[in-house]
Motif scaffolding. Structure first.
Motif, PDB file in Angstrom:
ATOM      1  N   LEU A  81       0.925  -1.248  -0.040  1.00  0.00           N
ATOM      2  CA  LEU A  81      -0.120   0.089  -0.106  1.00  0.00           C
ATOM      3  C   LEU A  81       0.931   1.197  -0.190  1.00  0.00           C
ATOM      4  O   LEU A  81       1.856   1.354   0.671  1.00  0.00           O
ATOM      5  CB  LEU A  81      -0.959  -0.054   1.282  1.00  0.00           C
ATOM      6  N   THR A  82       0.566   2.184  -0.809  1.00  0.00           N
ATOM      7  CA  THR A  82       1.313   3.501  -0.699  1.00  0.00           C
ATOM      8  C   THR A  82       0.232   4.677  -0.446  1.00  0.00           C
ATOM      9  O   THR A  82      -0.561   4.823  -0.926  1.00  0.00           O
ATOM     10  CB  THR A  82       1.885   3.742  -2.296  1.00  0.00           C
ATOM     11  N   ASP A  83       0.839   5.584   0.473  1.00  0.00           N
ATOM     12  CA  ASP A  83       0.264   6.891   0.743  1.00  0.00           C
ATOM     13  C   ASP A  83       1.155   7.735   1.240  1.00  0.00           C
ATOM     14  O   ASP A  83       2.459   7.633   1.243  1.00  0.00           O
ATOM     15  CB  ASP A  83      -0.780   6.200   1.817  1.00  0.00           C
ATOM     16  N   SER A  84       0.549   8.857   1.965  1.00  0.00           N
ATOM     17  CA  SER A  84       1.407   9.634   3.001  1.00  0.00           C
ATOM     18  C   SER A  84       0.671  10.049   4.055  1.00  0.00           C
ATOM     19  O   SER A  84      -0.396   9.855   4.157  1.00  0.00           O
ATOM     20  CB  SER A  84       1.917  10.949   1.921  1.00  0.00           C
ATOM     21  N   VAL A  85       1.353  10.571   5.031  1.00  0.00           N
ATOM     22  CA  VAL A  85       0.749  10.683   6.290  1.00  0.00           C
ATOM     23  C   VAL A  85       1.251  12.402   6.672  1.00  0.00           C
ATOM     24  O   VAL A  85       2.261  12.854   6.400  1.00  0.00           O
ATOM     25  CB  VAL A  85       1.145   9.851   7.469  1.00  0.00           C
TER      26      VAL A  85
END
Length: 140
Positions: free
Chosen positions: A42-46
């Motif tokens: 899974l790829t994302d940003s925070v």
């Protein structure tokens, strides 16, 4: 709903591209999507004010490994079980923590009994991009 052959589901949006972002101490329900294999990336940003939560359910004793890598900045990874089911994470419900300094990968692993668990990705920086790789061995 899980079918009898599936031991792990991850709650996130339907294409696994964005988790549910919440305040650092709250877990809430999100739409459920099945993880159909024993591993998933899974790829994302925070961002600093919100944490990303990934909810998953184990139907049997399982060995879970979660790796946070390809970091653009410092991020942390925690394995949580909301034992009292009140939607709030207390310190006693944090099962494992990886808190390396800087853009160094994070790893949590554990043998878990059947139940519902969460992975929390957080940062103290403005934002950090990441890739979260989950793998599980079922029916231990």
């Amino acid at each position: 709903m899980l079918d009898a052959r599936t031991a792990l589901s991850v709650d996130t949006n339907t294409n696994f591209s964005a988790p549910t972002s919440r305040a650092h101490s709250a877990v809430t329900s999100v739409p459920s999507t099945l993880l159909r294999t024993a591993s998933q990336a899974l790829t994302d940003s925070v961002s600093a004010n919100l944490a990303d939560y990934y909810r998953f359910q184990l139907k049997s004793y399982s060995s879970l490994s979660a790796v946070l890598d390809r970091l653009s900045g410092d991020a942390n990874l925690e394995l949580i079980q909301d034992r009292d089911r009140n939607g709030i994470v207390s310190s006693s419900e944090i099962l494992a923590v990886s808190n390396n300094q800087g853009a160094i990968g994070e790893l949590v692993s554990a043998v878990l009994k059947p139940g519902t668990y969460y992975l929390r990705v957080s940062t103290d920086q403005d934002s950090a991009h990441y890739s979260l790789n989950l793998s599980a061995v079922f029916d231990l």
